[in-house]
Enzyme design. Structure first.
Site, short mmCIF file in Angstrom:
data_model
loop_
_atom_site.label_atom_id
_atom_site.label_comp_id
_atom_site.label_asym_id
_atom_site.label_seq_id
_atom_site.Cartn_x
_atom_site.Cartn_y
_atom_site.Cartn_z
N SER A 55 -39.93 61.49 -50.48
CA SER A 55 -41.07 60.67 -50.05
C SER A 55 -41.41 60.83 -48.58
O SER A 55 -42.44 60.35 -48.13
CB SER A 55 -40.79 59.19 -50.34
OG SER A 55 -39.63 58.75 -49.66
N TYR A 56 -40.56 61.51 -47.79
CA TYR A 56 -40.85 61.69 -46.37
C TYR A 56 -42.00 62.67 -46.19
O TYR A 56 -41.89 63.84 -46.59
CB TYR A 56 -39.62 62.19 -45.61
CG TYR A 56 -38.46 61.22 -45.53
CD1 TYR A 56 -38.61 59.86 -45.86
CD2 TYR A 56 -37.20 61.64 -45.14
CE1 TYR A 56 -37.55 58.99 -45.78
CE2 TYR A 56 -36.13 60.77 -45.06
CZ TYR A 56 -36.31 59.45 -45.39
OH TYR A 56 -35.25 58.58 -45.32
N ALA A 57 -43.08 62.18 -45.61
CA ALA A 57 -44.29 62.99 -45.39
C ALA A 57 -44.72 63.66 -46.70
O ALA A 57 -45.12 64.82 -46.73
CB ALA A 57 -44.07 64.04 -44.30
#
Length: 315
Positions: A61-63
Site C-alpha cells: 500500500s505504500y505509494a
C-alpha cells in the site's frame, strides 16, 4: 531470541522463532514514492547497506505499490538480493484489500512481481481483518510458505487477544505460527505495546519491530514549536506531541545525547533497542544523510540510569 551474530561493528539479531538474522534497524520504504523519489531512495538504501544494514521493510500500500517497485529496481541494479532480508505487508492496498485467501494470494504475487524477487522473507498481515476467519488467512499463508513464496510471517495491527486467537488457530489447523509483530511503539506512544502486547510477544517469542519508532520525526528533535511544523508533510501527526510531556522527553533526550556526543534520534532508538523482545525498530529516512543517525543507534550503549530517566519522563 535475540542471540547475536557478529558482522563488523554491529550484531545481527534473530527474528523470533525463525532463522532470519537482521540488522537492529529496519529501513522503511514508507516514504519511497512520497517524499523520496527514485534517486533519493537509492541513495538512502545504499547508505543503509554501507552501514551494514540488511533489513528492508515496505508494504503493497505504500505509494500504491511504487515503494516495492523502487526497492525492487534498486536490488536488481545492485545485484544484492541474497544479502538482504525483505519484509512487506499486505491487506491495506486499494487493489487487494483484506485478508481473504484469494485476495491475500493475489496480493503476495503482485508484491513478488513489483519487488522482482522469488520469495518474501517476512510477510506481515497489515491489518486485522475480523471479517475473515483466521483459519482461512493462515491456510493461505501456509500455502504460500509451502510454495516457497514466503519464508515467515507476522502480524502488524493485532491486539494481544487476537494474537492469542491466531496462535490457537495455527495449532488447530496445523500450520506455521507468526514469528514477528510490527506495532506502534516509541517514547511518546508506550501504553499500547507495554500492556498485553508485550506479554503476548514474550509468551509467543515474537520478534518485535516497532513502527513509528521516531514518532513521525518528533523524536529527532526537529520539531520544538508549532512554527517548525509549517513545511512538514508530517506536521499534523507531529503536532499532538508538542505538549509538556513531549518537551520533557526532548529535554531528557538532549541531555543524554550530549553525554554521548550523539543525536537525539540515536538515543530515542537506542532506548527501544534495550526493550524486551524488540529486534529492530522500523525507521524511514527522506535523505541519505539521515541514515547515519539511525545506524549510530545500534552502537550506542545507554546506562541503566539513562534508560530509567527516559522511562520516567515518557510515562
Amino acid at each position: 531470541m535475540t542471540a547475536p551474530i557478529t558482522i563488523g561493528p554491529t550484531r545481527l539479531r534473530v527474528v523470533g522463532n525463525s532463522d532470519l538474522r537482521v540488522y537492529p534497524i529496519a529501513i522503511s520504504g514508507n516514504v519511497f514514492g512520497w517524499t523520496a523519489d527514485d534517486d533519493a531512495a537509492h541513495r538512502i538504501l545504499d547508505s543503509y547497506v554501507a552501514h551494514g544494514g540488511n533489513f528492508i521493510d515496505t508494504a503493497d500500500s505504500y505509494a500504491a505499490g511504487r515503494s516495492e517497485t523502487m526497492i525492487g529496481n534498486w536490488m536488481k541494479s545492485r545485484r544484492n538480493r541474497s544479502n538482504l532480508v525483505v519484509a512487506t505487508k499486505v491487506g491495506k492496498s486499494a487493489e487487494n484489500p483484506g485478508l481473504r485467501a484469494r485476495v491475500l494470494t493475489r496480493a503476495v504475487n503482485a508484491s513478488l512481481d513489483r519487488l522482482g524477487v522469488q520469495h518474501i522473507d517476512l510477510l506481515y498481515l497489515h491489518i486485522d481483518d475480523t471479517e475473515v476467519d483466521f483459519e482461512e488467512t493462515l491456510l493461505a499463508v501456509d500455502e504460500l510458505i509451502r510454495a516457497g513464496k514466503v519464508r515467515f510471517f507476522g502480524g502488524s495491527d493485532h491486539t494481544g487477544n487476537r494474537l492469542i486467537e491466531a496462535r490457537i488457530a495455527s495449532a488447530m489447523v496445523g500450520v506455521a505460527p507468526m514469528v514477528a509483530l510490527q506495532n506502534h511503539y516509541n517514547l511518546m506512544h508506550r501504553r499500547e505495546y507495554e500492556g498485553d502486547l508485550a506479554h503476548v510477544a514474550a509468551q509467543q517469542r515474537l520478534g518485535v519491530m516497532p513502527r513509528f519508532a521516531l514518532a513521525s520525526g518528533f523524536l529527532t528533535g526537529k520539531y520544538r514549536q508549532k512554527s517548525d511544523l509549517a513545511d512538514s508533510p508530517r506536521g499534523e501527526e507531529v503536532a499532538k506531541y508538542l505538549t509538556r510531556r513531549g518537551l520533557r522527553v526532548l529535554s531528557t533526550l538532549d541531555s543524554i545525547a550530549q553525554e554521548h556526543d550523539s543525536s537525539v534520534a540515536s538515543v530515542a532508538l537506542a532506548w527501544l533497542l534495550v526493550k524486551p523482545n524488540v529486534v529492530a525498530p522500523v525507521v524511514s529516512a527522506s535523505h541519505a544523510e539521515q541514515v547515519d543517525d539511525l545506524a549510530a543507534a545500534t552502537r550506542l550503549q545507554l546506562t541503566r540510569h539513562q534508560v530509567s530517566e527516559l522511562d520516567r519522563v515518557s510515562r
